[in-house]
Design a protein around this motif. Structure first.
Motif, PDB file in Angstrom:
ATOM      1  N   SER A 350       0.826  -1.205   0.000  1.00 51.49           N
ATOM      2  CA  SER A 350       0.000   0.000   0.000  1.00 51.49           C
ATOM      3  C   SER A 350       0.864   1.261   0.000  1.00 51.49           C
ATOM      4  O   SER A 350       0.520   2.262  -0.632  1.00 51.49           O
ATOM      5  CB  SER A 350      -0.917   0.001   1.223  1.00 51.49           C
ATOM      6  N   TYR A 372      -2.959   1.691  10.723  1.00 52.18           N
ATOM      7  CA  TYR A 372      -4.206   1.536  11.479  1.00 52.18           C
ATOM      8  C   TYR A 372      -5.349   1.021  10.606  1.00 52.18           C
ATOM      9  O   TYR A 372      -6.233   0.307  11.081  1.00 52.18           O
ATOM     10  CB  TYR A 372      -4.595   2.851  12.148  1.00 52.18           C
ATOM     11  N   GLU A 373      -5.310   1.321   9.320  1.00 50.00           N
ATOM     12  CA  GLU A 373      -6.328   0.783   8.417  1.00 50.00           C
ATOM     13  C   GLU A 373      -6.266  -0.742   8.407  1.00 50.00           C
ATOM     14  O   GLU A 373      -7.294  -1.426   8.404  1.00 50.00           O
ATOM     15  CB  GLU A 373      -6.119   1.315   7.004  1.00 50.00           C
ATOM     16  N   TYR A 374      -5.041  -1.269   8.377  1.00 53.25           N
ATOM     17  CA  TYR A 374      -4.881  -2.719   8.331  1.00 53.25           C
ATOM     18  C   TYR A 374      -5.033  -3.357   9.701  1.00 53.25           C
ATOM     19  O   TYR A 374      -5.652  -4.411   9.837  1.00 53.25           O
ATOM     20  CB  TYR A 374      -3.521  -3.083   7.727  1.00 53.25           C
ATOM     21  N   ASN A 376      -6.778  -2.510  12.180  1.00 53.20           N
ATOM     22  CA  ASN A 376      -8.167  -2.548  12.657  1.00 53.20           C
ATOM     23  C   ASN A 376      -8.908  -3.755  12.081  1.00 53.20           C
ATOM     24  O   ASN A 376      -9.855  -4.256  12.681  1.00 53.20           O
ATOM     25  CB  ASN A 376      -8.907  -1.264  12.274  1.00 53.20           C
ATOM     26  N   ASN A 377      -8.438  -4.193  10.910  1.00 50.14           N
ATOM     27  CA  ASN A 377      -9.076  -5.357  10.270  1.00 50.14           C
ATOM     28  C   ASN A 377      -8.390  -6.658  10.673  1.00 50.14           C
ATOM     29  O   ASN A 377      -8.986  -7.727  10.587  1.00 50.14           O
ATOM     30  CB  ASN A 377      -9.048  -5.231   8.751  1.00 50.14           C
ATOM     31  N   ASP A 378      -7.107  -6.581  11.059  1.00 48.89           N
ATOM     32  CA  ASP A 378      -6.356  -7.796  11.321  1.00 48.89           C
ATOM     33  C   ASP A 378      -5.385  -7.561  12.474  1.00 48.89           C
ATOM     34  O   ASP A 378      -4.172  -7.524  12.292  1.00 48.89           O
ATOM     35  CB  ASP A 378      -5.604  -8.246  10.065  1.00 48.89           C
ATOM     36  N   ILE A 379      -5.891  -7.369  13.666  1.00 48.83           N
ATOM     37  CA  ILE A 379      -5.087  -6.976  14.802  1.00 48.83           C
ATOM     38  C   ILE A 379      -4.111  -8.049  15.259  1.00 48.83           C
ATOM     39  O   ILE A 379      -3.110  -7.789  15.929  1.00 48.83           O
ATOM     40  CB  ILE A 379      -6.012  -6.573  15.989  1.00 48.83           C
TER      41      ILE A 379
END
Length: 383
Positions: A350, A372-374, A376-379
């Protein structure tokens, strides 16, 4: 790299030749401040200007001479008694007496002869030495001078009492191989100190300066940021660091103050300090390329010859199109965020896409937003 024991003297002419850069004018307060900064760094001699110009020039030189600096203060003169008298009135420690030695200059500029040039130089040097000051006899356009005549000029200068001669590559036409051979022959012909004064018209000012030292020159004329007529002179910061790190000389200058000095002179001269400027440019210690950044993280010496702190800079890792996962992890770690390689690879993809769209590296905040975009989806990838 062998260690050289002999002393090499740094002669800074920012206030004289540097100010002769077309369009550059230093205010008197700037000249005084630059002189102080040069002295703090530890240059051996400051060529403060040309007293015969009078006015502000003479006032600034007089003020600098009264500062009580450790550096010797020199004034520039033509081979004219009146010039030297004006320099002496300023209270300087040394005078540079300059006259052309190439046939082109002698004929077309001076409308003179070789014999007259020698006579004027000798009279000027003898006068200055009787007044008790240090004397440099400058051979302007030495690099285009007949070598036999140039050696005759240097011998006459020594006999008249000159403490050193200045070898001027006035239009920057020398190559390092030529410089080495010429300075070597001069040293063999005449036992006198030689100062290298090189110009950068073909981009070889610093190379020619340090090559002259290798051949036996004892002094190097420099300017901060390489200021000077046309393409400029050999740069103080480049010459000192090259002598120290490439030729092994024990240079005593406080190089940690280089960036501060270069920034001040850049502002005073109205000339930008490029990020890619050798030695003091911010890009020198900025890494983006994945391979380079990875190496610099593991061992800075893989891509840095000396520490950024040595010249007043800091190391930076830029996140952009050419970055790798090591840079991503390093940058995020500065914010106490530690990730594994699989998440770093996802973020890197990205990062590269975003960098191309923006046509620039990402800011730290932009990288954090991607993280944080990622996350939040895959902590689960975060440690």
């Amino acid at each position: 790299m062998k260690t050289e024991n002999r002393k090499i003297y740094i002669v800074d002419t920012t206030l004289r030749d540097g100010e002769q850069t077309a369009g550059v004018v230093f205010a008197n307060r700037e000249k005084i401040q630059i002189a102080r900064m040069l002295d703090e760094i530890g240059v051996d001699e400051i060529e403060a200007g040309t007293p015969v110009m009078g006015g502000d020039e003479k006032e600034a030189i007089t003020a600098i001479a009264k500062l009580g600096l450790n550096a010797r203060i020199m004034a520039w003169n033509r081979a004219v008694i009146k010039d030297i008298q004006e320099s002496l009135r300023c209270g300087v420690d040394a005078v540079a007496i300059s006259i052309a030695t190439s046939d082109m200059h002698i004929k077309d500029k001076l409308h003179s002869t070789r014999e007259e040039v020698l006579e004027k130089m000798v009279k000027a040097v003898e006068y200055a030495k009787k007044e008790g000051v240090y004397v440099s006899a400058n051979a302007e356009d030495a690099s285009r001078s007949d070598e036999e005549y140039l050696i005759q000029f240097i011998k006459a200068a020594k006999e008249a009492g000159a403490d050193r001669v200045r070898y001027c590559d006035t239009v920057g036409i020398m190559t390092p191989l030529e410089i080495y051979d010429r300075i070597k022959r001069i040293r063999q012909a005449v036992d006198i100190d030689i100062e290298m004064h090189t110009h950068d018209d073909f981009g070889m000012a610093t190379a020619n300066a340090i090559t002259g030292v290798s051949a036996g020159a004892t002094h190097v004329g420099v300017t901060v940021n390489g200021l000077g007529e046309r393409a400029g002179n050999a740069a103080l910061e480049e010459v000192v660091m090259a002598l120290k790190h490439l030729l092994g000389f024990d240079m005593k200058q406080d190089t940690k103050k280089f960036r501060e000095l270069c920034e001040y002179v850049a502002k005073a001269s109205g000339r930008d300090l490029p990020s890619w400027k050798a030695i003091v440019g911010t890009s020198i210690f900025t890494h983006e390329s994945g391979i380079h950044a990875d190496g610099a993280i593991k061992n800075p010496r893989t891509y840095e010859v000396f520490d950024p702190d040595d010249v007043g800079l800091t190391r930076r890792f830029v996140i952009g199109k050419h970055s790798g996962t090591a840079s991503i992890k390093k940058k995020l770690s500065e914010y106490n965020i530690f990730i594994e390689d699989d998440l770093a690879n996802v973020i890197l993809e990205s990062v590269r896409k975003t960098s191309v769209e923006l046509k620039r590296p990402l800011t730290d905040m932009e990288l954090l937003n991607l993280y944080y975009e990622y996350v939040n989806n895959d902590i689960e990838h975060a440690i």
